[in-house]
Write a protein that holds these residues in place. Structure first.
Motif, PDB file in Angstrom:
ATOM      1  N   ARG A 172     -17.622 -48.562 -17.287  1.00 15.27           N
ATOM      2  CA  ARG A 172     -16.531 -48.673 -16.320  1.00 15.27           C
ATOM      3  C   ARG A 172     -17.100 -48.332 -14.949  1.00 15.27           C
ATOM      4  NH1 ARG A 172     -11.407 -49.101 -19.021  1.00 15.27           N
ATOM      5  NH2 ARG A 172     -10.604 -49.783 -17.010  1.00 15.27           N
ATOM      6  N   ALA A 173     -16.275 -48.455 -13.923  1.00 21.62           N
ATOM      7  CA  ALA A 173     -16.689 -47.986 -12.606  1.00 21.62           C
ATOM      8  C   ALA A 173     -16.597 -46.462 -12.563  1.00 21.62           C
ATOM      9  CB  ALA A 173     -15.797 -48.595 -11.528  1.00 21.62           C
ATOM     10  N   PHE A 174     -17.495 -45.847 -11.796  1.00 23.50           N
ATOM     11  CA  PHE A 174     -17.447 -44.395 -11.628  1.00 23.50           C
ATOM     12  C   PHE A 174     -16.359 -44.066 -10.606  1.00 23.50           C
ATOM     13  CE2 PHE A 174     -21.525 -44.811 -13.634  1.00 23.50           C
ATOM     14  CZ  PHE A 174     -21.628 -43.669 -14.417  1.00 23.50           C
ATOM     15  N   ARG A 179     -12.161 -41.190 -15.451  1.00 22.95           N
ATOM     16  CA  ARG A 179     -12.623 -39.895 -15.960  1.00 22.95           C
ATOM     17  C   ARG A 179     -14.025 -39.943 -16.579  1.00 22.95           C
ATOM     18  NH1 ARG A 179      -8.535 -36.548 -19.430  1.00 22.95           N
ATOM     19  NH2 ARG A 179      -8.452 -38.426 -20.687  1.00 22.95           N
ATOM     20  N   PRO A 180     -15.017 -40.373 -15.835  1.00 20.64           N
ATOM     21  CA  PRO A 180     -16.365 -40.463 -16.413  1.00 20.64           C
ATOM     22  C   PRO A 180     -16.933 -39.120 -16.858  1.00 20.64           C
ATOM     23  CG  PRO A 180     -16.420 -40.797 -14.033  1.00 20.64           C
ATOM     24  CD  PRO A 180     -14.978 -40.841 -14.435  1.00 20.64           C
ATOM     25  N   ALA A 181     -16.547 -38.026 -16.194  1.00 19.43           N
ATOM     26  CA  ALA A 181     -17.066 -36.714 -16.589  1.00 19.43           C
ATOM     27  C   ALA A 181     -16.627 -36.337 -17.996  1.00 19.43           C
ATOM     28  CB  ALA A 181     -16.635 -35.649 -15.586  1.00 19.43           C
ATOM     29  N   MET A 182     -15.498 -36.884 -18.447  1.00 22.46           N
ATOM     30  CA  MET A 182     -15.049 -36.603 -19.800  1.00 22.46           C
ATOM     31  C   MET A 182     -16.054 -37.131 -20.816  1.00 22.46           C
ATOM     32  SD  MET A 182     -11.558 -37.800 -21.746  1.00 22.46           S
ATOM     33  CE  MET A 182     -11.325 -37.450 -23.484  1.00 22.46           C
ATOM     34  N   VAL A 214     -20.472 -36.346 -12.652  1.00 29.49           N
ATOM     35  CA  VAL A 214     -21.133 -36.614 -13.935  1.00 29.49           C
ATOM     36  C   VAL A 214     -22.506 -35.961 -13.957  1.00 29.49           C
ATOM     37  CG1 VAL A 214     -22.243 -38.440 -15.290  1.00 29.49           C
ATOM     38  CG2 VAL A 214     -19.878 -38.706 -14.528  1.00 29.49           C
ATOM     39  N   ARG A 215     -23.244 -36.114 -12.885  1.00 23.15           N
ATOM     40  CA  ARG A 215     -24.589 -35.536 -12.829  1.00 23.15           C
ATOM     41  C   ARG A 215     -24.547 -34.008 -12.850  1.00 23.15           C
ATOM     42  NH1 ARG A 215     -26.424 -40.009  -8.420  1.00 23.15           N
ATOM     43  NH2 ARG A 215     -27.460 -41.454  -9.860  1.00 23.15           N
ATOM     44  N   ARG A 216     -23.586 -33.443 -12.116  1.00 20.12           N
ATOM     45  CA  ARG A 216     -23.455 -31.983 -12.113  1.00 20.12           C
ATOM     46  C   ARG A 216     -23.092 -31.462 -13.505  1.00 20.12           C
ATOM     47  NH1 ARG A 216     -20.695 -32.909  -7.174  1.00 20.12           N
ATOM     48  NH2 ARG A 216     -18.703 -32.713  -8.288  1.00 20.12           N
ATOM     49  N   ASN A 250     -14.109 -44.948 -24.131  1.00 18.78           N
ATOM     50  CA  ASN A 250     -13.217 -45.296 -23.032  1.00 18.78           C
ATOM     51  C   ASN A 250     -12.397 -44.050 -22.716  1.00 18.78           C
ATOM     52  OD1 ASN A 250     -11.913 -47.277 -21.214  1.00 18.78           O
ATOM     53  ND2 ASN A 250     -10.110 -46.864 -22.463  1.00 18.78           N
ATOM     54  N   THR A 251     -12.649 -43.432 -21.559  1.00 22.02           N
ATOM     55  CA  THR A 251     -12.115 -42.096 -21.263  1.00 22.02           C
ATOM     56  C   THR A 251     -11.031 -42.092 -20.197  1.00 22.02           C
ATOM     57  OG1 THR A 251     -13.919 -41.804 -19.667  1.00 22.02           O
ATOM     58  CG2 THR A 251     -14.284 -40.967 -21.902  1.00 22.02           C
ATOM     59  N   THR A 252     -10.442 -43.225 -19.906  1.00 22.01           N
ATOM     60  CA  THR A 252      -9.587 -43.365 -18.744  1.00 22.01           C
ATOM     61  C   THR A 252      -8.246 -42.642 -18.869  1.00 22.01           C
ATOM     62  OG1 THR A 252      -8.529 -45.009 -17.318  1.00 22.01           O
ATOM     63  CG2 THR A 252      -8.647 -45.503 -19.648  1.00 22.01           C
ATOM     64  N   ASN A 253      -7.669 -42.316 -17.722  1.00 28.08           N
ATOM     65  CA  ASN A 253      -6.318 -41.755 -17.632  1.00 28.08           C
ATOM     66  C   ASN A 253      -5.269 -42.841 -17.518  1.00 28.08           C
ATOM     67  OD1 ASN A 253      -6.100 -38.982 -17.863  1.00 28.08           O
ATOM     68  ND2 ASN A 253      -6.704 -38.598 -15.750  1.00 28.08           N
TER      69      ASN A 253
END
Length: 341
Positions: A172-174, A179-182, A214-216, A250-253
């Protein structure tokens, strides 16, 4: 008698040349052009202000070059663009079709029912790519037509995952709504049970700080070696990159009926997703995928709906069968695009 080819204006986001996601309108315009249609598209501008200016300018300046317009409708600031374009088309006495998009559109309609009703009533026709949008926007216009997003199955080689490997893919797009960190949190919890797990996250950076988060998060948990961030991927490369994984996250809200999930299923990946928006209309829990509530990020323990507790080499939490679920079937009797536009 010489037959005049149809002349169509498509108003939406055409931003793949900037490395951003490829919208359905881009594929539609190319296919209609290949069938002899004269198609004008707007806008390719990345700047929001320039994009709106380009849309309005194109509608007005090229009004003699098209007979019908197709206008994408999203929630938020983009809804204003659709309103302005629609009012201008109405003033020019140009018939137009509205194409509904985005999982947040029903919530937006609840907050602004007058604006949504007024816009939908202006159109010659309104189409939705999912039963979710069709159902939730029906109070604002009864005759919304359902035209599911198409998928060229032959472009997605199916591979049955008999011995499921702990190779996770996110595409997906960041951006915060996805919710990419999820996904990194999922990776952390899976790694507690399956040390060899690896997550690859594909997608363009939308610039809201989600990629940095995400990197953090990966650094905080010491997961840098278990995470790959190759960036965005071209549409024609999606089948290849999906083949490198076995489980699709797929982690989206907020969501409608994401094509990325359909692509993953067509390639044979097992899908784990949040249960939001149009997802339950597309996927049946424990039949087509594993679904979890949007605020939940449990990957093991009692009552878990995520794949990590049971997914390891030689073990699969999913019923293995070709992805011929209702999400990948053409709806019988649904109108073709040409019948609407």
């Amino acid at each position: 008698m010489i037959e005049v080819p149809p002349r169509l204006l498509i108003v939406g986001n055409f931003l793949s040349r900037h490395g951003l996601g490829r919208a359905v309108g881009e594929d539609l315009s190319e296919r209609l052009h290949a069938r002899g249609w004269q198609v004008i598209t707007t806008s390719h501008q990345r700047s929001r202000a320039l994009r709106l200016a380009d849309m309005l300018t194109t509608v007005l300046a090229r009004r003699k070059q098209y007979r019908l317009a197709l206008v994408d409708v999203y929630s938020g600031a983009a809804f204003l663009w659709a309103e302005m374009v629609a009012f201008l088309l109405k003033g020019l006495r140009k018939p137009f079709v509205l194409a509904l998009h985005g999982g947040n559109l029903p919530h937006f309609a609840q907050k602004s029912p007058g604006r949504v009703s007024r816009l939908l009533r202006l159109a010659h026709a309104v189409v939705a790519p999912s039963a979710y949008l069709q159902e939730h926007l029906r109070p604002y216009r009864q005759d919304i037509l359902l035209i599911p997003n198409p998928l060229e199955i032959e472009r997605y080689p199916f591979r049955l995952r008999r011995d499921l490997q702990p190779s996770l893919v996110w595409l997906r797009a960041f951006h915060a709504i996805y919710r990419p960190a999820m996904a990194v949190e999922v990776l952390r919890r899976v790694k507690e049970r399956v040390p060899e797990v690896h997550l690859t996250m594909y997608g363009p950076d939308k610039g809201d700080g989600s990629l940095q988060e995400v990197r953090r998060t990966a650094r905080r948990y010491g997961l840098e070696c278990a995470l790959s961030l190759p960036g965005g991927v071209a549409k024609d490369e999606v089948p290849r990159v999906l083949q490198q994984g076995d489980i699709f996250l797929n982690t989206t809200n907020v969501d409608n009926t994401p094509v990325s999930i359909m692509e993953a299923m067509a390639c044979g990946l097992c899908v784990a997703s949040t249960r939001v928006g149009g997802i339950p209309y597309l996927l049946q829990h424990e039949q087509d995928a594993l679904l979890v509530p949007p605020r939940r990020c449990r990957c093991h323990g009692g009552g878990s709906s995520a794949p990590s507790a049971r997914a390891g080499p030689g073990r699969t939490p999913f019923p293995q069968r070709p992805p011929q679920s209702r999400s990948l079937r053409l709806v019988g009797g649904a109108p073709a695009v040409g019948e609407v536009v």
